[in-house]
Design a protein around this motif. Structure first.
Motif, short mmCIF file in Angstrom:
data_model
loop_
_atom_site.label_atom_id
_atom_site.label_comp_id
_atom_site.label_asym_id
_atom_site.label_seq_id
_atom_site.Cartn_x
_atom_site.Cartn_y
_atom_site.Cartn_z
N ILE A 232 -17.35 11.76 7.36
CA ILE A 232 -18.32 10.67 7.27
C ILE A 232 -17.81 9.71 6.19
CG2 ILE A 232 -20.73 10.05 6.84
CD1 ILE A 232 -20.44 11.87 9.24
N PRO A 233 -17.20 8.59 6.56
CA PRO A 233 -16.56 7.71 5.57
C PRO A 233 -17.48 7.26 4.46
CG PRO A 233 -15.94 7.08 7.81
CD PRO A 233 -17.00 8.11 7.95
N GLU A 234 -18.77 7.10 4.73
CA GLU A 234 -19.71 6.64 3.72
C GLU A 234 -19.85 7.65 2.57
OE1 GLU A 234 -20.82 4.65 7.59
OE2 GLU A 234 -20.14 6.62 6.93
N PHE A 235 -19.40 8.87 2.76
CA PHE A 235 -19.47 9.89 1.72
C PHE A 235 -18.14 10.05 0.99
CE2 PHE A 235 -23.52 10.78 3.40
CZ PHE A 235 -24.16 11.75 2.64
N SER A 236 -17.33 9.03 0.99
CA SER A 236 -16.00 9.11 0.36
C SER A 236 -15.98 8.64 -1.08
CB SER A 236 -14.99 8.29 1.18
OG SER A 236 -14.88 8.81 2.50
N ASP A 237 -17.03 7.96 -1.52
CA ASP A 237 -17.01 7.36 -2.86
C ASP A 237 -18.15 7.88 -3.73
OD1 ASP A 237 -14.83 5.71 -2.17
OD2 ASP A 237 -16.19 4.31 -1.18
N GLY A 238 -17.94 7.77 -5.02
CA GLY A 238 -18.99 8.08 -5.99
C GLY A 238 -19.45 9.52 -5.91
N THR A 244 -20.10 18.71 0.01
CA THR A 244 -19.27 19.48 0.94
C THR A 244 -20.11 19.99 2.11
OG1 THR A 244 -19.69 21.59 -0.16
CG2 THR A 244 -17.84 20.26 -1.00
N ILE A 245 -19.43 20.53 3.10
CA ILE A 245 -20.11 21.16 4.23
C ILE A 245 -21.03 22.27 3.72
CG2 ILE A 245 -19.79 22.49 6.35
CD1 ILE A 245 -18.80 19.67 6.65
N ARG A 246 -20.57 23.02 2.74
CA ARG A 246 -21.36 24.10 2.15
C ARG A 246 -22.69 23.57 1.60
NH1 ARG A 246 -18.97 28.89 0.27
NH2 ARG A 246 -16.94 27.84 0.28
N HIS A 247 -22.65 22.42 0.95
CA HIS A 247 -23.88 21.83 0.41
C HIS A 247 -24.86 21.47 1.52
CE1 HIS A 247 -21.38 20.57 -3.31
NE2 HIS A 247 -22.15 21.60 -3.64
N LEU A 248 -24.36 20.91 2.60
CA LEU A 248 -25.24 20.54 3.71
C LEU A 248 -25.90 21.78 4.31
CD1 LEU A 248 -23.18 17.81 5.63
CD2 LEU A 248 -24.92 17.48 3.87
N LEU A 249 -25.14 22.85 4.49
CA LEU A 249 -25.66 24.07 5.11
C LEU A 249 -26.69 24.77 4.22
CD1 LEU A 249 -22.33 25.49 6.54
CD2 LEU A 249 -24.32 24.84 7.91
N SER A 250 -26.54 24.66 2.91
CA SER A 250 -27.45 25.35 1.98
C SER A 250 -28.55 24.44 1.44
CB SER A 250 -26.66 25.94 0.81
OG SER A 250 -25.97 24.92 0.09
N HIS A 251 -28.63 23.20 1.93
CA HIS A 251 -29.65 22.24 1.52
C HIS A 251 -29.57 21.94 0.02
CE1 HIS A 251 -31.75 22.38 5.42
NE2 HIS A 251 -31.51 23.68 5.38
N THR A 252 -28.36 21.85 -0.48
CA THR A 252 -28.16 21.51 -1.90
C THR A 252 -27.30 20.26 -2.05
OG1 THR A 252 -26.22 22.98 -2.03
CG2 THR A 252 -28.37 23.92 -2.64
N SER A 253 -27.31 19.39 -1.04
CA SER A 253 -26.43 18.21 -1.04
C SER A 253 -26.92 17.10 -1.95
CB SER A 253 -26.31 17.67 0.38
OG SER A 253 -27.57 17.18 0.83
N GLY A 254 -28.21 17.12 -2.29
CA GLY A 254 -28.79 16.01 -3.04
C GLY A 254 -29.52 15.03 -2.16
N LEU A 255 -29.47 15.22 -0.84
CA LEU A 255 -30.17 14.33 0.09
C LEU A 255 -31.66 14.61 0.09
CD1 LEU A 255 -27.67 14.40 3.08
CD2 LEU A 255 -28.35 12.35 1.81
#
Length: 520
Positions: A232-238, A244-255
């Motif tokens: 996802i190019p929008e997730f390339s900065d900052g 990571t994929i791990r964060h998305l799967l564990s609901h710890t991405s910050g979203l």
């Protein structure tokens, strides 16, 4: 399926017809009910033996199943498999049929020597690899105890927690309970059946999206520590570049949980673009916030990696090979034979959709053409029982390793101490009333907003599937669903034959003689 009877009344014309049909078959099953003959000579009628040797010599595969005479194996050496069932009693036949399709183990041993074939005590061990239907007693459970669930669900229907429900209980690969209750709606115009299909809501996250990611991990095409920005190019900065994929799967991405509202954006491209550009609420890995947005991104990552949209990928790679007949996104696009089996979920007066039936209930998934990583999948209890059996078997089903055991164990156990979850899966060890109080701490599963849930306990080899449309006719209904889920799970665990809820004196049915295989 075509079957023919060959006996002493079968003439030349009938034998020729049998051979013709066998030539056009994908698989020939030769079931024999012949007693052992003493003395020399063949165990079989000469004309019958000549015909069956012609059949077994055909290029298409053939299987010999001998009900009572083990010596027939030496007379038909060209069959690809030879199964010995020892007797032709009704009970033995009923128990043998599941073994032929992997729904029961083959673990018997020869009780005699078969000259030129095998010695006494030999045999091939084959594990059970597919779901089979059986009584609770055949899997070490109590029918009378399970029936307490009927009263609980019927009382919940009377209390308007939901208008109807479907329940499946699986123990060690045996579907011991598959029942339907109530109606599609409170008007009681159509009864729920065991084949009824439900909007799974967030069960999509595990049955579709997480399963698809597991498949990609097994294929080496995705890694858990891959930065989301790779896909996802929008997730390339900052700060986004740390997700990571791990964060998305564990609901710890910050979203955020679901901040994208469909009041002004109502197309797939607009919603996906908004999620891609959603700011983070906290640093990746620092907090657990259950997020639909993260799973929307996971669905998009599946397509970015493979080229196939999530619905097509998971159907072709997992659900179709598993034989999950009704597991589809957008059931009416598949055909009325699926769509007409679905129950309604809501009368939508907010977005003007009217009666929502056969279309995904979640509004974001609805405006994403019905296909999203967080919601959109439909299925019935039997299909979920198949999927759960595959997961409980460490990714194996029907003789095929669909997912590696290592990946299944990785995703379904505690790996993230911040969230207390597995990857995609929720865990019983995390405070969770939906799994009840009696399942083991290693239990894992998920729930769905529409009133669906699936929980698996690897220690007791139990799976509990409860499907309802508790959101009917609107979302203010069915708030007691969590309590009902927990009580159902507790009653299922209490029905185990060695549990303390079962001092009824009921007897378990004795097992028949074990089926033996000389050639797998």
């Amino acid at each position: 399926v075509v079957y023919e009877v060959l006996d002493l009344r079968s003439g030349p014309q009938e034998r020729e017809e049998i051979l013709r049909k066998a030539e056009n078959a994908d698989l020939v099953l030769i079931a024999t009910f012949i007693s052992v003959r003493t003395g020399g000579g063949s165990q079989m009628d000469r004309d019958h033996l000549r015909l069956l040797r012609l059949v077994s010599a055909l290029p298409n595969p053939s299987v010999l199943v001998s009900f009572g005479n083990p010596y027939l194996v030496s007379e038909l050496p060209e069959t690809q498999a030879a199964v010995l069932a020892w007797s032709g009693t009704d009970e033995q036949v009923v128990q043998t049929v599941p073994a032929l399709v992997g729904a029961a183990p083959v673990e018997g041993r020869l009780q005699v020597d078969i000259p030129g074939v095998a010695l006494r005590g030999s045999g091939v061990r084959l594990p059970q690899t597919t779901l089979r239907v059986g009584t609770p007693e055949s899997a070490g459970m109590r029918t009378d105890s399970l029936r307490r669930i009927d009263a609980l669900i019927e009382a919940s229907i009377r209390d308007s927690v939901f208008p109807g429900a479907a329940l499946a209980v699986v123990r060690d690969g045996v579907l011991v309970y598959n029942k339907a209750y109530g109606y599609h709606e409170y008007s009681k115009t159509r009864k729920v059946e065991t084949r009824t299909v439900y909007d799974l809501a967030s069960l999509t996250k595990v049955v579709a999206t997480t399963s698809a990611v597991m498949k990609l991990v097994d294929q080496g095409r995705v890694g858990l520590d891959d930065p989301v920005g790779r896909y996802i190019p929008e997730f390339s900065d900052g700060e986004h570049a740390q997700v990571t994929i791990r964060h998305l799967l564990s609901h710890t991405s910050g979203l955020a949980p679901f901040r994208i509202y469909v009041d002004s954006i109502r197309t797939r491209d607009e919603i996906v673009n908004a999620v891609r550009n959603e700011p983070l609420e906290h640093a990746p890995g620092s907090r657990y916030v259950y997020s639909d947005l993260g799973f929307i991104l996971l669905g998009e990552i599946v397509q970015a990696v493979d080229g196939r949209r999530l619905d097509r990928f998971v159907r072709e790679e997992l659900h179709l090979p598993l034989g999950m007949a009704t597991a589809y996104f957008n059931p009416y696009q598949v055909g009325r034979w699926v769509g007409d089996l679905t129950v309604p979920t809501e009368v939508d007066e907010v977005y003007g959709r009217g009666v929502v039936r056969g279309r995904v209930h979640d509004e974001r998934a609805y405006y994403m053409d019905g296909v999203s990583g967080h919601a959109g999948l439909f299925a019935g209890t039997r299909d979920l029982a198949i999927w759960a059996t595959m997961i409980q078997n460490g990714g194996a089903y029907g003789g095929t390793q669909h997912l590696s055991r290592e990946t299944v164990e990785l995703f379904t156990s505690l790996r993230d101490t911040v969230s207390g979850r597995g990857y995609g899966f929720d865990l019983k060890s995390r405070p969770n009333r939906a799994a009840g109080s009696r399942m083991g701490d290693l239990a894992f599963g998920h729930t769905g907003f529409t009133g669906t849930s699936i929980w698996m306990d690897p220690e007791s080899k139990l799976t509990v599937i409860l499907l309802t449309n508790r959101t009917w006719p609107n979302r203010s209904y069915g708030r007691a669903i969590t309590t009902v889920r927990g009580k159902v799970a507790d009653l299922v665990v209490g029905s185990l034959a060695d549990g303390d809820d079962n001092a009824t004196g009921a007897r378990l049915r004795p097992a028949p003689e074990r089926v033996a295989a000389v050639r797998p």
